[in-house]
Design a protein around this motif. Structure first.
Motif, PDB file in Angstrom:
ATOM      1  N   ILE A   1      35.755  40.710  35.540  1.00  0.00           N
ATOM      2  CA  ILE A   1      37.138  41.200  35.589  1.00  0.00           C
ATOM      3  C   ILE A   1      37.610  41.360  37.037  1.00  0.00           C
ATOM      4  O   ILE A   1      38.705  40.923  37.409  1.00  0.00           O
ATOM      5  CB  ILE A   1      37.255  42.536  34.831  1.00  0.00           C
ATOM      6  N   VAL A   2      36.774  42.006  37.861  1.00  0.00           N
ATOM      7  CA  VAL A   2      37.150  42.216  39.263  1.00  0.00           C
ATOM      8  C   VAL A   2      37.291  40.881  39.989  1.00  0.00           C
ATOM      9  O   VAL A   2      38.242  40.666  40.761  1.00  0.00           O
ATOM     10  CB  VAL A   2      36.106  43.112  39.972  1.00  0.00           C
ATOM     11  N   GLY A   3      36.358  39.951  39.741  1.00  0.00           N
ATOM     12  CA  GLY A   3      36.443  38.640  40.377  1.00  0.00           C
ATOM     13  C   GLY A   3      37.706  37.896  39.985  1.00  0.00           C
ATOM     14  O   GLY A   3      38.381  37.295  40.839  1.00  0.00           O
ATOM     15  N   PHE A   4      38.046  37.935  38.702  1.00  0.00           N
ATOM     16  CA  PHE A   4      39.277  37.275  38.223  1.00  0.00           C
ATOM     17  C   PHE A   4      40.508  37.851  38.917  1.00  0.00           C
ATOM     18  O   PHE A   4      41.373  37.114  39.413  1.00  0.00           O
ATOM     19  CB  PHE A   4      39.381  37.447  36.703  1.00  0.00           C
ATOM     20  N   LEU A   5      40.602  39.177  38.942  1.00  0.00           N
ATOM     21  CA  LEU A   5      41.775  39.818  39.543  1.00  0.00           C
ATOM     22  C   LEU A   5      41.854  39.560  41.043  1.00  0.00           C
ATOM     23  O   LEU A   5      42.938  39.304  41.584  1.00  0.00           O
ATOM     24  CB  LEU A   5      41.743  41.319  39.261  1.00  0.00           C
ATOM     25  N   MET A   6      40.724  39.620  41.736  1.00  0.00           N
ATOM     26  CA  MET A   6      40.737  39.434  43.187  1.00  0.00           C
ATOM     27  C   MET A   6      41.055  37.992  43.563  1.00  0.00           C
ATOM     28  O   MET A   6      41.807  37.718  44.507  1.00  0.00           O
ATOM     29  CB  MET A   6      39.399  39.849  43.792  1.00  0.00           C
ATOM     30  N   PHE A   7      40.476  37.022  42.837  1.00  0.00           N
ATOM     31  CA  PHE A   7      40.704  35.616  43.168  1.00  0.00           C
ATOM     32  C   PHE A   7      42.097  35.137  42.762  1.00  0.00           C
ATOM     33  O   PHE A   7      42.769  34.424  43.520  1.00  0.00           O
ATOM     34  CB  PHE A   7      39.653  34.737  42.483  1.00  0.00           C
ATOM     35  N   LEU A   8      42.540  35.512  41.555  1.00  0.00           N
ATOM     36  CA  LEU A   8      43.701  34.859  40.967  1.00  0.00           C
ATOM     37  C   LEU A   8      44.951  35.714  40.849  1.00  0.00           C
ATOM     38  O   LEU A   8      46.035  35.187  40.591  1.00  0.00           O
ATOM     39  CB  LEU A   8      43.328  34.328  39.569  1.00  0.00           C
TER      40      LEU A   8
END
Length: 720
Positions: free
Chosen positions: A501-508
């Protein structure tokens, strides 16, 4: 324990008006015996510990303590202050003062002995005997455990007679040996069941018997029939130093549990390490009490049970209330699940506002980041000092390294420092998340911080990633899961889902806006000139000097350090202004005590000598003793001086690549001479203001020097 305290370390007539004077008086006895090597250095360590949390306890007890490199052997000094000394206890001054000095590397055996003393302080017979004995040797033997309280009072006819006379005087409201003169502080024996030393049968603190519930005997608690098992509680206690409060809270909880018919098993997580409670005991417990001021280790062991989470002093002062509260939670079926441990450093306490919680979460990240800052930044600075700024283009030392070439060594230092610096943002983000959600927040926090570096979101990206990771973990923890899955939630499920979830929000989602904001901040700093730069220097100087190492100080410092991760001319100017302003408060106090010593107490004049070194080393906290004693005069003065220094540093366009070091990194500063001028100007301004404000006191107010003179001539004071 007899080697830790002797009659020479006992003062039964401690003539001190403040806790600093009491600590100095007792510490001087330690120094006289060779137990303390540097008196001022040791007292600075004591003051730093006192600043974390007051060491006064209900029942007239003050127990200042610290671990210090200036202590040669574990030592305990005892003073009895008939007039009472304020150590910050809720019930008033303390008349029994214990100064505990532990070497920085004290062994477990000595710390265990110190914990034994802390537990004995909860015994009313023990404290009453200390108040009654007229003999330093008897007091030392009593504290060391060589004799019991009854023996201390009735050792021989003369001692017993003197002790009885002492007790008779204080119970009659008179100062011992002076009929008709009421003491400034009544011992706990005269006040009646005061503080944590209340009789075990009371089961509660004064005035809260109704809260603590009925007093029952073990095994026959309210609502329990004969043969039914008693209510069982497991507890964890801990304090920042892990010497005194940890064990006093444990003893207090155990005694209150016995009085209420509740089985209490306590795990003390102190400086001597800790022994985990038997898993079977934890499993069988009906409730959990955390009385702590540092994070509870391995907290997940206690998940799924009714839990009360408080500071360590609550465990000492109101144990019966805590036991009653956990019983009420158990009766309501209120439990904490596996994924909802209390956040680190009390950051998520239910009774705190979101502003307080946010500050604690951010400070958690900053506190873990600073060691990386210090190590990495200084290594980078040393690399520049040895090899020059062109060292940034050197090849990896793993490929090319010449043992006799100084540039190779410079490259080695620079590259090690650069790697240490590369952890700044992931560590910041990871431990912000840790502050919010404990260990389950570490993985998504570090992942989010690493992504912030990848997308060039920088320091701001790390802050947001940490908060986001903590929030995601807390949200996942609210989901009820079957008992069979609870064991793998913190190890597998939460790290996996939260990282995605954190990776998705930070990247995209939020990464690109954060990167643009970070770039805009960088461009703004690079474009600062003239009045704008000076205004920023003023603001940073005020922040550095407002709370002297507190949250606002750390915000300014972290802002400056964040700029070093991607150093530009503007960020280097900010770092220079922040360090210069942070050096001003202790240097100003040192100068003021040197120029007008009569305006300060003897203790402050001694602290002023140490403040020279602390200020020169960029340790802003060196001014805390002065601000604590006179905040309305000291804090505004140092803020003005800090603002002057910050403004001048910016105006002189001074730069700094090292995040710490004070005057010892001046060779690494751009425009070093003008930088020193800026520091000197702020120091003189602050010192002058302090002297002016202190000198403007009304003549009716007795000056510190006059107070000291009066203390040496009590008959003159009485006449006045």
């Amino acid at each position: 324990m007899s080697d830790m305290i002797t009659a020479d370390l006992v003062d039964l007539d401690l003539a001190a008006a403040t806790k600093d004077e009491a600590a100095r008086s007792l510490a001087e006895r330690m120094r006289a015996l060779g137990r303390v090597t540097d008196l001022d250095g040791f007292l600075a360590d004591v003051a730093a510990r006192e600043a974390q949390m007051p060491t006064g306890l209900d029942g007239g007890i003050g127990i200042p303590h610290c671990r210090s490199t200036h202590v040669t052997d574990p030592t305990l000094a005892f003073g009895r202050a008939p007039s009472g000394i304020d150590f910050g206890a809720p019930d008033g001054p303390a008349d029994l003062i214990f100064l505990i000095a532990a070497p920085a590397g004290a062994d477990d055996a000595h710390l265990t002995i110190l914990s034994s003393l802390a537990r004995r302080l909860m015994n009313e017979d023990f404290t009453s005997a200390l108040r009654a004995t007229p003999s330093p040797a008897t007091a030392a033997a009593l504290i060391s455990g060589d004799i019991e309280p009854a023996e201390a009072v009735a050792g021989d006819a003369e001692t017993a007679g003197a002790a009885t006379a002492y007790a008779t005087d204080v119970l009659a409201g008179q100062e011992p040996g002076k009929p008709g003169v009421k003491p400034a502080l009544e011992p706990a024996a005269a006040r009646g069941a005061g503080g944590p030393a209340a009789p075990a049968g009371a089961g509660a603190e004064p005035g809260d018997a109704a809260v603590g519930g009925p007093v029952v005997s073990p095994g026959s608690g309210d609502g329990q029939g004969q043969g039914e098992k008693p209510f069982r509680v497991v507890a964890v206690t801990s304090c920042p130093t892990g010497i005194a409060h940890t064990y006093m809270a444990a003893e207090s909880l155990e005694k209150a549990g016995h009085a209420a018919g509740v089985e209490v098993a306590v795990e003390t997580q102190g400086s001597a390490g800790f022994t985990r409670l038997d898993p079977a005991v934890v499993e069988a417990a009906d409730g959990v009490i955390f009385a702590h001021d540092v994070p509870v280790r391995d907290k997940e062991r206690f998940a799924g049970k009714p839990t009360v989470d408080v500071g360590v002093k609550a465990g000492i002062n109101r144990p019966a209330e805590l036991i009653a509260e956990v019983r009420e939670k158990a009766a309501r079926g209120e439990v904490t699940d596996t994924a909802r441990p209390t956040p680190v450093e009390r950051g998520g306490a239910a009774d705190e506002g979101y502003g307080t919680k946010l500050r604690k979460w951010l400070m958690s990240g900053v506190s873990y980041m600073i060691p990386f800052v210090a190590a990495g930044g200084l290594l980078i600075a040393l690399g520049f000092a040895i090899g020059g700024y062109e060292i940034t283009g050197a090849k990896s030392v793993a490929e090319v390294f010449a043992w006799g070439d100084h540039t190779s060594w410079a490259a080695l230092l620079f590259q090690i420092g650069g790697l240490a610096f590369s952890f700044l943002i992931p560590v910041l983000a990871g431990y912000i998340a840790y502050g919010m959600a404990d260990r389950p927040g570490l993985v998504p926090g570090f992942v989010g911080g690493a992504i912030a570096i990848t997308i060039k979101a920088g320091f701001l990206g790390g802050l947001v990633a940490g908060l986001l990771a903590g929030a995601v973990v807390l949200a996942i923890q609210k989901v009820r899961v079957p008992a069979v899955l609870r064991g793998i939630m913190p190890v597998v499920v939460i790290p996996l889902i939260s990282s995605v979830i954190v990776g998705f929000l930070m990247f995209l989602v939020i990464g690109e806006p954060l990167a643009r904001l970070q770039q805009g901040l960088t461009d703004w700093l690079n474009g600062l000139t003239g009045a704008n730069a000076i205004i920023l220097g003023v603001i940073l100087g005020l922040m550095m000097c407002f709370d002297l190492g507190g949250p606002l100080n750390k915000v300014a410092y972290t802002f400056a350090v964040g700029g070093l991760a991607n150093a530009t001319d503007g960020s280097l100017k900010v770092m220079a202004a922040v360090m210069a302003a942070g050096m001003v408060p202790p240097l100003a106090m040192a100068l003021a005590t040197t120029v007008r010593g009569k305006l300060f107490t003897k203790a402050e004049r001694e602290n002023g000598k140490a403040a020279w070194v602390l200020g020169a080393s960029f340790i802003t906290e060196g001014a805390i003793p002065f601000a604590a004693a006179d905040p309305l005069r000291v804090i505004p003065s140092v803020m003005v001086g800090g603002a002057v220094t910050g403004a001048l540093s910016m105006a002189f366009e001074c730069t700094l690549r090292a995040p710490h070091g004070g005057i010892f990194v001046v060779p690494l500063i751009g425009n070093p001479f003008l930088y020193l001028v800026a520091i000197l100007a702020g120091t003189v301004v602050s010192a002058g203001l302090v002297i002016l404000l202190k000198g403007m006191r009304k003549t009716s107010v007795v000056s510190p020097a006059a107070q000291e003179a009066a203390a040496e001539k009590p008959t003159v004071v009485a006449a006045v």
